[in-house]
Design a protein around this motif. Structure first.
Motif, PDB file in Angstrom:
ATOM      1  N   ARG A 159       0.827  -1.205   0.000  1.00 24.80           N
ATOM      2  CA  ARG A 159       0.000   0.000   0.000  1.00 24.80           C
ATOM      3  C   ARG A 159       0.862   1.255   0.000  1.00 24.80           C
ATOM      4  NH1 ARG A 159      -5.085   1.271   0.192  1.00 24.80           N
ATOM      5  NH2 ARG A 159      -5.653  -0.948   0.406  1.00 24.80           N
ATOM      6  N   GLU A 160       1.939   1.250   0.772  1.00 21.82           N
ATOM      7  CA  GLU A 160       2.848   2.399   0.762  1.00 21.82           C
ATOM      8  C   GLU A 160       3.478   2.578  -0.614  1.00 21.82           C
ATOM      9  OE1 GLU A 160       5.562   3.108   3.985  1.00 21.82           O
ATOM     10  OE2 GLU A 160       4.428   1.765   5.297  1.00 21.82           O
ATOM     11  N   LEU A 161       3.867   1.469  -1.228  1.00 28.43           N
ATOM     12  CA  LEU A 161       4.474   1.540  -2.558  1.00 28.43           C
ATOM     13  C   LEU A 161       3.449   2.036  -3.578  1.00 28.43           C
ATOM     14  CD1 LEU A 161       7.236   0.872  -3.888  1.00 28.43           C
ATOM     15  CD2 LEU A 161       6.270  -1.354  -4.516  1.00 28.43           C
ATOM     16  N   TYR A 162       2.220   1.599  -3.426  1.00 31.81           N
ATOM     17  CA  TYR A 162       1.117   2.041  -4.296  1.00 31.81           C
ATOM     18  C   TYR A 162       0.926   3.547  -4.215  1.00 31.81           C
ATOM     19  CZ  TYR A 162      -3.985   3.046  -4.536  1.00 31.81           C
ATOM     20  OH  TYR A 162      -5.220   3.601  -4.742  1.00 31.81           O
ATOM     21  N   HIS A 163       0.925   4.094  -3.008  1.00 32.96           N
ATOM     22  CA  HIS A 163       0.789   5.547  -2.867  1.00 32.96           C
ATOM     23  C   HIS A 163       2.016   6.270  -3.422  1.00 32.96           C
ATOM     24  CE1 HIS A 163      -2.981   5.389  -0.827  1.00 32.96           C
ATOM     25  NE2 HIS A 163      -2.528   4.788   0.263  1.00 32.96           N
ATOM     26  N   ALA A 164       3.198   5.694  -3.197  1.00 36.37           N
ATOM     27  CA  ALA A 164       4.418   6.312  -3.739  1.00 36.37           C
ATOM     28  C   ALA A 164       4.404   6.313  -5.257  1.00 36.37           C
ATOM     29  CB  ALA A 164       5.655   5.581  -3.228  1.00 36.37           C
ATOM     30  N   PHE A 228       6.740   7.524 -10.117  1.00 39.86           N
ATOM     31  CA  PHE A 228       6.656   7.407  -8.653  1.00 39.86           C
ATOM     32  C   PHE A 228       7.527   8.484  -8.027  1.00 39.86           C
ATOM     33  CE2 PHE A 228       9.699   4.190 -10.263  1.00 39.86           C
ATOM     34  CZ  PHE A 228      10.879   4.651  -9.710  1.00 39.86           C
ATOM     35  N   TYR A 229       7.321   8.692  -6.739  1.00 47.85           N
ATOM     36  CA  TYR A 229       8.145   9.628  -5.978  1.00 47.85           C
ATOM     37  C   TYR A 229       9.409   8.893  -5.525  1.00 47.85           C
ATOM     38  CZ  TYR A 229       3.927  12.506  -5.826  1.00 47.85           C
ATOM     39  OH  TYR A 229       2.824  13.244  -6.183  1.00 47.85           O
ATOM     40  N   ASP A 230      10.543   9.299  -6.086  1.00 48.50           N
ATOM     41  CA  ASP A 230      11.797   8.599  -5.789  1.00 48.50           C
ATOM     42  C   ASP A 230      12.090   8.533  -4.292  1.00 48.50           C
ATOM     43  OD1 ASP A 230      11.840   8.781  -8.533  1.00 48.50           O
ATOM     44  OD2 ASP A 230      13.917   9.495  -8.660  1.00 48.50           O
ATOM     45  N   GLU A 231      11.912   9.657  -3.620  1.00 46.36           N
ATOM     46  CA  GLU A 231      12.251   9.713  -2.201  1.00 46.36           C
ATOM     47  C   GLU A 231      11.387   8.767  -1.378  1.00 46.36           C
ATOM     48  OE1 GLU A 231      11.394  12.275  -4.072  1.00 46.36           O
ATOM     49  OE2 GLU A 231      13.232  13.465  -4.302  1.00 46.36           O
ATOM     50  N   GLU A 232      10.104   8.646  -1.756  1.00 40.09           N
ATOM     51  CA  GLU A 232       9.210   7.754  -1.030  1.00 40.09           C
ATOM     52  C   GLU A 232       9.587   6.293  -1.241  1.00 40.09           C
ATOM     53  OE1 GLU A 232       6.458   8.124   1.220  1.00 40.09           O
ATOM     54  OE2 GLU A 232       7.769   9.874   1.389  1.00 40.09           O
ATOM     55  N   ALA A 234      12.536   5.174  -2.033  1.00 38.12           N
ATOM     56  CA  ALA A 234      13.803   4.975  -1.337  1.00 38.12           C
ATOM     57  C   ALA A 234      13.576   4.783   0.166  1.00 38.12           C
ATOM     58  CB  ALA A 234      14.728   6.164  -1.583  1.00 38.12           C
ATOM     59  N   ARG A 235      12.619   5.523   0.714  1.00 33.99           N
ATOM     60  CA  ARG A 235      12.304   5.387   2.151  1.00 33.99           C
ATOM     61  C   ARG A 235      11.688   4.027   2.442  1.00 33.99           C
ATOM     62  NH1 ARG A 235       8.009   5.339   5.000  1.00 33.99           N
ATOM     63  NH2 ARG A 235       6.674   5.937   3.247  1.00 33.99           N
ATOM     64  N   ILE A 236      10.757   3.589   1.613  1.00 38.11           N
ATOM     65  CA  ILE A 236      10.094   2.300   1.817  1.00 38.11           C
ATOM     66  C   ILE A 236      11.107   1.167   1.791  1.00 38.11           C
ATOM     67  CG2 ILE A 236       8.458   0.660   0.789  1.00 38.11           C
ATOM     68  CD1 ILE A 236       6.931   3.205  -0.238  1.00 38.11           C
ATOM     69  N   LEU A 237      12.067   1.247   0.880  1.00 36.83           N
ATOM     70  CA  LEU A 237      13.070   0.195   0.742  1.00 36.83           C
ATOM     71  C   LEU A 237      14.263   0.384   1.674  1.00 36.83           C
ATOM     72  CD1 LEU A 237      11.343  -0.427  -1.778  1.00 36.83           C
ATOM     73  CD2 LEU A 237      13.462  -0.764  -3.055  1.00 36.83           C
ATOM     74  N   ASP A 238      14.318   1.505   2.390  1.00 35.27           N
ATOM     75  CA  ASP A 238      15.476   1.837   3.231  1.00 35.27           C
ATOM     76  C   ASP A 238      16.766   1.804   2.423  1.00 35.27           C
ATOM     77  OD1 ASP A 238      14.079   2.348   5.531  1.00 35.27           O
ATOM     78  OD2 ASP A 238      14.465   0.399   6.467  1.00 35.27           O
ATOM     79  N   LEU A 239      16.735   2.477   1.281  1.00 38.14           N
ATOM     80  CA  LEU A 239      17.899   2.450   0.408  1.00 38.14           C
ATOM     81  C   LEU A 239      19.041   3.283   0.972  1.00 38.14           C
ATOM     82  CD1 LEU A 239      16.288   2.883  -3.129  1.00 38.14           C
ATOM     83  CD2 LEU A 239      16.961   0.766  -1.992  1.00 38.14           C
ATOM     84  N   PRO A 240      20.278   2.848   0.776  1.00 39.67           N
ATOM     85  CA  PRO A 240      21.414   3.708   1.113  1.00 39.67           C
ATOM     86  C   PRO A 240      21.449   4.911   0.185  1.00 39.67           C
ATOM     87  CG  PRO A 240      22.146   1.722  -0.016  1.00 39.67           C
ATOM     88  CD  PRO A 240      20.691   1.537   0.249  1.00 39.67           C
ATOM     89  N   ALA A 241      22.183   5.933   0.579  1.00 34.93           N
ATOM     90  CA  ALA A 241      22.178   7.207  -0.146  1.00 34.93           C
ATOM     91  C   ALA A 241      22.627   7.065  -1.589  1.00 34.93           C
ATOM     92  CB  ALA A 241      23.072   8.216   0.584  1.00 34.93           C
ATOM     93  N   GLU A 242      23.491   6.084  -1.874  1.00 29.44           N
ATOM     94  CA  GLU A 242      24.036   5.974  -3.225  1.00 29.44           C
ATOM     95  C   GLU A 242      23.101   5.251  -4.195  1.00 29.44           C
ATOM     96  OE1 GLU A 242      25.807   2.392  -0.948  1.00 29.44           O
ATOM     97  OE2 GLU A 242      25.318   4.503  -0.555  1.00 29.44           O
ATOM     98  N   GLU A 243      21.972   4.732  -3.726  1.00 30.78           N
ATOM     99  CA  GLU A 243      21.053   4.002  -4.593  1.00 30.78           C
ATOM    100  C   GLU A 243      19.851   4.852  -4.979  1.00 30.78           C
ATOM    101  OE1 GLU A 243      19.836  -0.109  -3.949  1.00 30.78           O
ATOM    102  OE2 GLU A 243      21.554  -0.351  -2.609  1.00 30.78           O
TER     103      GLU A 243
END
Length: 275
Positions: A159-164, A228-232, A234-243
């Motif tokens: 659901r979070e990914l869907y909104h993102a 999609f919103y890149d920042e969202e 990235a937050r959902i996946l807990d991506l490191p800054a370089e990804e």
């Protein structure tokens, strides 16, 4: 692990000699290419993460490449049915898995064999059947060298990914969504800005088409989502800054399946030849 043998082979080819000539004016650039270690080889599950060994990929199927090409469509409506762990593993391998065991080369070509992409699976509740039950819902990272997935975050994040993804319903209804990310520096350190703006997108296109064709061959469906919103994400996946997230590809069983008959294709061509 440095792939020196592969690099020596590359330099021995006409392309390699051309690249060496181009880079001769920049000793530092040539040194980067020959002495860099691949980040993706070193990356594995962090301490305490749950690692799941995937069933080994099949190298033979019942659908030809020609049939998969003819019947590949973007699918946005899915049945309320899970994937199997074998199906998930096969899709992940086709996308970006190992297809050459001397140097660890992949199913998708990559400029300079730098492999800038990372691959995640966002698994929903009861989204993947496994060992008589279901895979724990969560965000999983794919390790192509071990053909395993590691649980990075537990929970149903569809659901979070869907909104993102700007409320594109297929992201919510598919049992699993693949998410491709890129570590641009892997390619840019060799090819500079051209690697960032041209070669990494090429890598993504190759891998994305692999997903489409493998899904089609298995009776599954997918669609490439770039809005999609890149920042969202990235937050959902807990991506490191370089990804950076690049693609979301929901995977599931199509509500309806497309079939192209050869005589339909022939009639299409014949009508246009008579114009």
């Amino acid at each position: 692990m440095l792939r020196r043998g592969f690099l020596k082979f590359l330099v021995a080819t006409p392309l390699g000699r051309f690249l060496s000539g181009v880079l001769a004016a920049s000793t530092s650039s040539l040194a980067i290419y020959f002495h860099v270690s691949h980040t993706d080889v070193k990356r594995g599950a962090a301490g305490g993460e749950r690692v799941i060994a995937l069933p080994y990929p099949r190298l033979r199927g019942s659908v030809s490449v020609e049939e998969a090409l003819a019947n590949r469509r973007s699918v946005r409506e899915f049945r309320e049915e899970p994937l199997t762990l074998e199906e998930l593993g096969q899709i992940l391998w086709a996308a970006y898995g190992i297809s050459e065991v001397t140097y660890g080369l992949r199913t998708a070509p990559s400029a300079g064999a730098q492999y800038p992409l990372e691959l995640y699976a966002v698994v929903g509740e009861r989204g993947v059947e496994a060992q008589g039950g279901f895979l724990t819902p969560g965000v999983y990272h794919y390790d192509p060298h071990a053909h395993t997935i590691s649980l990075r975050k537990e929970g149903d994040y569809r659901r979070e990914l869907y909104h993102a993804a700007l409320d594109q319903i297929w992201v919510l209804t598919a049992p699993v969504s693949l998410v491709f990310t890129a570590v641009y520096s892997r390619t840019a350190r060799v090819y500079g800005e051209r690697g960032r703006v041209r070669y990494v997108p090429m890598d993504l296109g190759h891998a994305g088409q692999n997903v489409y064709l493998q899904a089609t061959a298995m009776g599954l469906g997918t669609v490439a989502v770039g809005a999609f919103y890149d920042e969202e994400v990235a937050r959902i996946l807990d991506l490191p800054a370089e990804e950076t997230p690049l693609y979301i590809m929901p995977i599931g069983r199509p509500l309806t399946r497309y079939r192209l008959a050869e005589d339909e294709l022939v009639r299409y061509f014949e009508r246009r030849r008579r114009r």
